[in-house]
Design a protein around this motif. Structure first.
Motif, PDB file in Angstrom:
ATOM      1  N   GLN A  48       0.833  -1.208   0.000  1.00 16.99           N
ATOM      2  CA  GLN A  48       0.000   0.000   0.000  1.00 16.99           C
ATOM      3  C   GLN A  48       0.865   1.256   0.000  1.00 16.99           C
ATOM      4  OE1 GLN A  48      -2.960   0.465  -0.569  1.00 16.99           O
ATOM      5  NE2 GLN A  48      -4.293  -1.140   0.220  1.00 16.99           N
TER       6      GLN A  48
ATOM      7  N   THR B 226       1.196   6.777  -6.718  1.00 17.65           N
ATOM      8  CA  THR B 226       0.021   7.563  -7.091  1.00 17.65           C
ATOM      9  C   THR B 226       0.212   9.039  -6.795  1.00 17.65           C
ATOM     10  OG1 THR B 226      -1.276   5.640  -6.452  1.00 17.65           O
ATOM     11  CG2 THR B 226      -2.503   7.639  -6.878  1.00 17.65           C
ATOM     12  N   SER B 227       0.924   9.372  -5.715  1.00 17.29           N
ATOM     13  CA  SER B 227       1.025  10.787  -5.351  1.00 17.29           C
ATOM     14  C   SER B 227       1.949  11.551  -6.299  1.00 17.29           C
ATOM     15  CB  SER B 227       1.493  10.955  -3.905  1.00 17.29           C
ATOM     16  OG  SER B 227       2.863  10.701  -3.773  1.00 17.29           O
TER      17      SER B 227
ATOM     18  N   CYS C  22      -5.665  11.462   2.127  1.00 21.81           N
ATOM     19  CA  CYS C  22      -6.042  10.457   3.130  1.00 21.81           C
ATOM     20  C   CYS C  22      -5.103  10.501   4.328  1.00 21.81           C
ATOM     21  CB  CYS C  22      -6.042   9.058   2.511  1.00 21.81           C
ATOM     22  SG  CYS C  22      -4.431   8.542   1.887  1.00 21.81           S
TER      23      CYS C  22
ATOM     24  N   ARG D  13      -0.105   5.150   2.866  1.00 17.94           N
ATOM     25  CA  ARG D  13      -0.954   5.305   1.676  1.00 17.94           C
ATOM     26  C   ARG D  13      -0.954   6.724   1.138  1.00 17.94           C
ATOM     27  NH1 ARG D  13      -6.201   1.604   3.311  1.00 17.94           N
ATOM     28  NH2 ARG D  13      -4.933  -0.188   3.887  1.00 17.94           N
ATOM     29  N   SER D  14      -0.565   7.694   1.967  1.00 16.82           N
ATOM     30  CA  SER D  14      -0.580   9.086   1.505  1.00 16.82           C
ATOM     31  C   SER D  14       0.528   9.335   0.481  1.00 16.82           C
ATOM     32  CB  SER D  14      -0.397  10.042   2.679  1.00 16.82           C
ATOM     33  OG  SER D  14       0.954  10.024   3.113  1.00 16.82           O
ATOM     34  N   GLY D  15       1.526   8.434   0.416  1.00 12.95           N
ATOM     35  CA  GLY D  15       2.617   8.616  -0.553  1.00 12.95           C
ATOM     36  C   GLY D  15       3.394   9.894  -0.299  1.00 12.95           C
TER      37      GLY D  15
ATOM     38  N   GLY E  53       0.876   4.115  -2.738  1.00 14.27           N
ATOM     39  CA  GLY E  53       0.650   5.513  -2.360  1.00 14.27           C
ATOM     40  C   GLY E  53       1.693   6.419  -2.988  1.00 14.27           C
TER      41      GLY E  53
END
Lengths: 395, 408
Positions: A321, A328-329, B100, B77-79, A325
């Motif tokens: 995950q 994607t960011s 998020c 997950r926030s990257g 993340g």
């Protein structure tokens, strides 16, 4: 707006390295209805900005401007698509500018040109793939005006270009403007793209570079990856590996550094030069490791050890995950800029013929499975070492 | 007139307070991306660029270590991607992440900024790939030349002596800008929880002297670099000064864009350089006008001669109304374009002190469109006159080897 032509460094013939970059500069020398320098002047005098970039597989001209001058910008771009006013004097003037550009950005900078100038040479055999086009090539001064014009006639044609426009523009007004301007540019058949395919490397190769302005040693390893156009999902898994190698202290190279290799400074890993989606096949995966002192880090051990770990220890859900993340960011930030959206649509339209895959990227990243990522790491770790090492000679 | 950028209207929803630290939120619902900028003044002046670099490295490592040791799935997950940039003006934290994890990122950042430094900085800790930036060095040289009593940079305290970041980072007087899909009150609560004990004022930062003209030629050697640099530097009108809009237009017309006199002469006519640039920067000591021309080794003399000829021409034959109108549109357009992205908006908010109102962009545009050719001509004489300009030269050979404080 971005106007993307299907011509880049890989389109160059032996002996004229840098011709695609020269053509990019010559596009600002003037066209039938606009004199030299007027393109940039017109855009900026209306409150906009513009620039251009030559990559391995494309040359791109891009501008951001107020929507009320959309007709002017279409006319500026279409006018030089129809014909560039090239003279021998203009060629020499732009070669002088390129010489200054290469000196400022590569030749006289710390680590200038590392590893871009050499990494392709380490990985590839074919001239088209292996040579660098971002060079100050004195041989271009002997190139005839006719040869330069022939390059434009062959590659700068509407059938080899994509115009992408984003922003708050009325589509009817845009298409009317495009029809009036781009629509009247004579079309010739699309040029035959060069053959680029070549087999995977089977033996080791190492390139040693003496660099007068590098403060410390640095090493880059280069790898081959799946076809970015026909095998996109597998290709994106390699992007996850790059992110893990360079960005995750519990998974990649930094995890191994915890056990003590004081010689390692910055670590980078990525696909392609500017963006993972900007390349035809074959594309490049590269890892760069900069030494923090005079010593040489054991790069092969660090990189292949990390790849082996990623290949054998299947990632747990939290780590997967986190990788998703990060993947994607980064595009979310890129896509926040109108000029980046126009540029990416240009690559996707020209190389993939599917601009809309951009909107599906977050879903594709979200669907990357631990198994796919581990397989990508396995494939990389099975390739022979292809490296570029920089030796500082100046200090 | 420029078409208004869509984000400018979002400024009506700006939420801010005067708390410690100050929080400014600009809620924009365009996607999941959030951009954070945190400007933190320094208590203790850093004595050298290396010490600043050590501080950046230490904070970067702390973030990596702490965010992974305390990783929650939301933070992952926030990257989140962060960068720490230390300058003599203070520490700037920049972060980009998916919404998020907004509260987790802010919470973890608070913990990093108030942590103890676990690393002993050494001479080799600076990231070796850091590219030596000739323009940055010339900027520092110009600022040093123009500050009368340079106590701002005089401290020789070493970062190795720092035990707690409390001693260095003045969090109480810091400002946080958040742009994207964010909730002001939720972030405020996290800040109050995490920083309630840490925001004590230990001492005041050193006083800063303002820039003053230091006309002359200042030569420096750059033995580790191949490129040379010619830079003109001068004090310029600061933020809030009514002469600033005219100075910005004059700067653009002199060398700030591709249609400028410097660019057209040096690059288009002479082919002597690739990327000349010119702008006004705002520093703690005041506003600095800079016109920088990177050149190949051996070309400094000829480039300086050509730059001087463009200065003479600009003062003696100032831009007419058509040229000024184009310059105004360029400067106004640059402002509007910079607000196209969340990052640009956050940077813009961060640059405005103390409390930006929703009309600040339109106020700036109105002031720019009021600039006349006569304003620009007057500004050129003040800005580019020999009484005001320092010439900073970086040469590739160690021929002069003069010290920073040598006056020409």
């Amino acid at each position: 707006m971005a106007v993307t032509y299907g011509v880049g460094h890989r389109s160059e013939a032996p002996g004229v390295e840098g011709l695609a970059h020269l053509a990019e500069h010559l596009m600002f020398e003037g066209s039938p209805n606009y004199c030299r320098g007027e393109h940039m002047f017109q855009i900026q005098a209306h409150g906009g900005v513009c620039n251009a970039y030559t990559g391995r597989d494309y040359t791109q001209y891009f501008e951001i401007f107020p929507t009320d001058v959309i007709e002017l910008v279409c006319d500026l771009e279409a006018d030089r698509m129809r014909q560039v006013e090239v003279t021998a004097e203009g060629i020499h003037r732009q070669l002088d500018v390129i010489s200054a550009e290469v000196a400022e950005t590569i030749a006289h900078r710390p680590y200038g040109g590392f590893p871009d100038l050499h990494i392709a040479k380490a990985i590839f055999e074919r001239y088209e793939n292996a040579h660098s086009g971002f060079v100050d090539n004195p041989a271009l001064r002997d190139t005839s005006l006719e040869a330069v014009l022939e390059f434009f006639r062959k590659w700068y044609t509407p059938s080899n270009a994509v115009v992408s426009v984003v922003g708050a523009v009325d589509p009817e007004r845009l298409f009317a403007a495009a029809e009036r301007t781009f629509g009247v540019v004579p079309i010739s058949p699309p040029p035959l793209q060069p053959m680029l395919d070549e087999p995977l490397p089977t033996s080791k190769r190492s390139i040693e570079v003496d660099h007068p302005f590098a403060p410390h040693p640095a090493v880059s390893l280069g790898f081959r990856v799946p076809d970015p156009i026909t095998d996109l999902d597998r290709y994106l898994a390699y992007q996850a590996v790059a992110s893990a190698l360079a960005g995750d202290p519990t998974l990649g190279i930094k995890a191994r550094l915890r056990h003590g290799d004081a010689t390692v400074g910055k670590v980078r890993a990525k696909l392609c030069d500017v963006d993972p989606l900007e390349s035809r096949n074959p594309a490049v995966f590269r890892v760069e490791i900069y030494s923090s002192g005079s010593g040489y880090p054991n790069v092969e051990d660090l990189v292949f050890g990390s790849l082996h770990r990623l290949a054998t220890d299947v990632l747990d859900e939290d780590k997967t995950q986190a990788l998703r993340g990060r993947l994607t960011s980064a595009p979310a930030e890129k896509l926040d800029s109108a000029i980046n959206r126009a540029r990416i649509f240009g690559w996707l339209g020209l190389l993939h013929d599917k601009p809309n895959i951009l909107w599906r990227l977050p879903g594709r990243y979200g669907a990357l499975s631990p198994w796919l990522i581990s397989n990508a790491a396995k494939s990389l770790s099975a390739q022979p070492v292809r490296s570029v090492t920089v030796h500082p000679t100046g200090r | 007139m420029m078409t208004e950028a869509p984000h400018i209207s979002a400024l009506d929803h700006l939420a801010q307070d005067a708390g410690s630290p100050r929080l400014v939120c600009l809620p924009i619902q365009r996607g999941p991306l959030v951009v954070l900028k945190w400007k933190i003044p320094l208590f203790r002046s850093m004595g050298s660029v290396k010490q600043l670099s050590d501080l950046e490295t230490a904070l970067g490592r702390l973030w990596l270590e702490m965010s992974h040791e305390n990783r929650s799935s939301l933070l992952g997950r926030s990257g989140a991607r962060l960068s720490f940039t230390a300058s003599f003006q203070g520490m700037a934290v920049s972060a980009k992440f998916l919404n998020c994890g907004t509260l987790e990122v802010v919470r973890m950042l608070c913990q990093v900024l108030t942590a103890e430094l676990p690393y002993v900085m050494s001479t080799t800790s600076r990231t070796a790939s850091h590219s030596d930036n000739l323009i940055g060095r010339a900027r520092e040289a110009a600022l040093t030349i123009m500050v009368a009593n340079s106590n701002f940079r005089a401290s020789q305290d070493d970062v190795t002596s720092m035990q707690r970041l409390h001693d260095v980072l003045d969090l109480a007087r810091s400002s946080i800008m958040l742009v994207g899909p964010v909730h002001y009150q939720a972030v405020r609560t996290v800040l109050d929880d995490e920083l309630s004990i840490s925001c004590h004022k230990f001492d005041m930062p050193p006083s800063v002297d303002s820039l003053r003209p230091a006309p002359g030629v200042f030569e420096f050697s750059s033995p580790s670099r191949g490129n040379e640099l010619v830079m003109l530097a001068a004090p310029a009108p600061a933020r809030g000064d009514p002469n600033l809009p005219a100075a910005e237009v004059a700067t653009a017309l002199f060398g700030g864009w591709h249609g400028s006199r410097l660019f057209r002469h040096l690059r288009d006519r002479c082919g002597l350089t690739y990327g000349p640039f010119c702008r006004i920067e705002h520093h703690a000591e005041g506003a600095l006008f800079m016109a920088a021309v990177p050149v190949k080794p051996g070309n400094n003399t000829i480039v300086l001669h050509e730059v001087c000829s463009v200065v003479d021409q600009t003062i003696n034959y100032p831009p007419g109304s058509v040229e000024v109108a184009a310059g105004v549109r360029f400067v106004a357009g640059t402002l509007v374009i910079s607000l196209d992205t969340l990052t640009g908006l956050a940077s813009c908010l961060a640059s405005l002190e103390p409390r930006p109102g929703p009309s600040f962009v339109n106020d700036q545009l109105t002031a720019l469109y009021a600039v006349t050719a006569a304003d620009v001509a007057r500004t050129n004489e003040r800005l580019l006159g020999a009484h005001n300009v320092s010439v900073v030269l970086f040469e590739s050979e160690c021929t002069k080897n003069r010290q920073l404080d040598t006056r020409g």
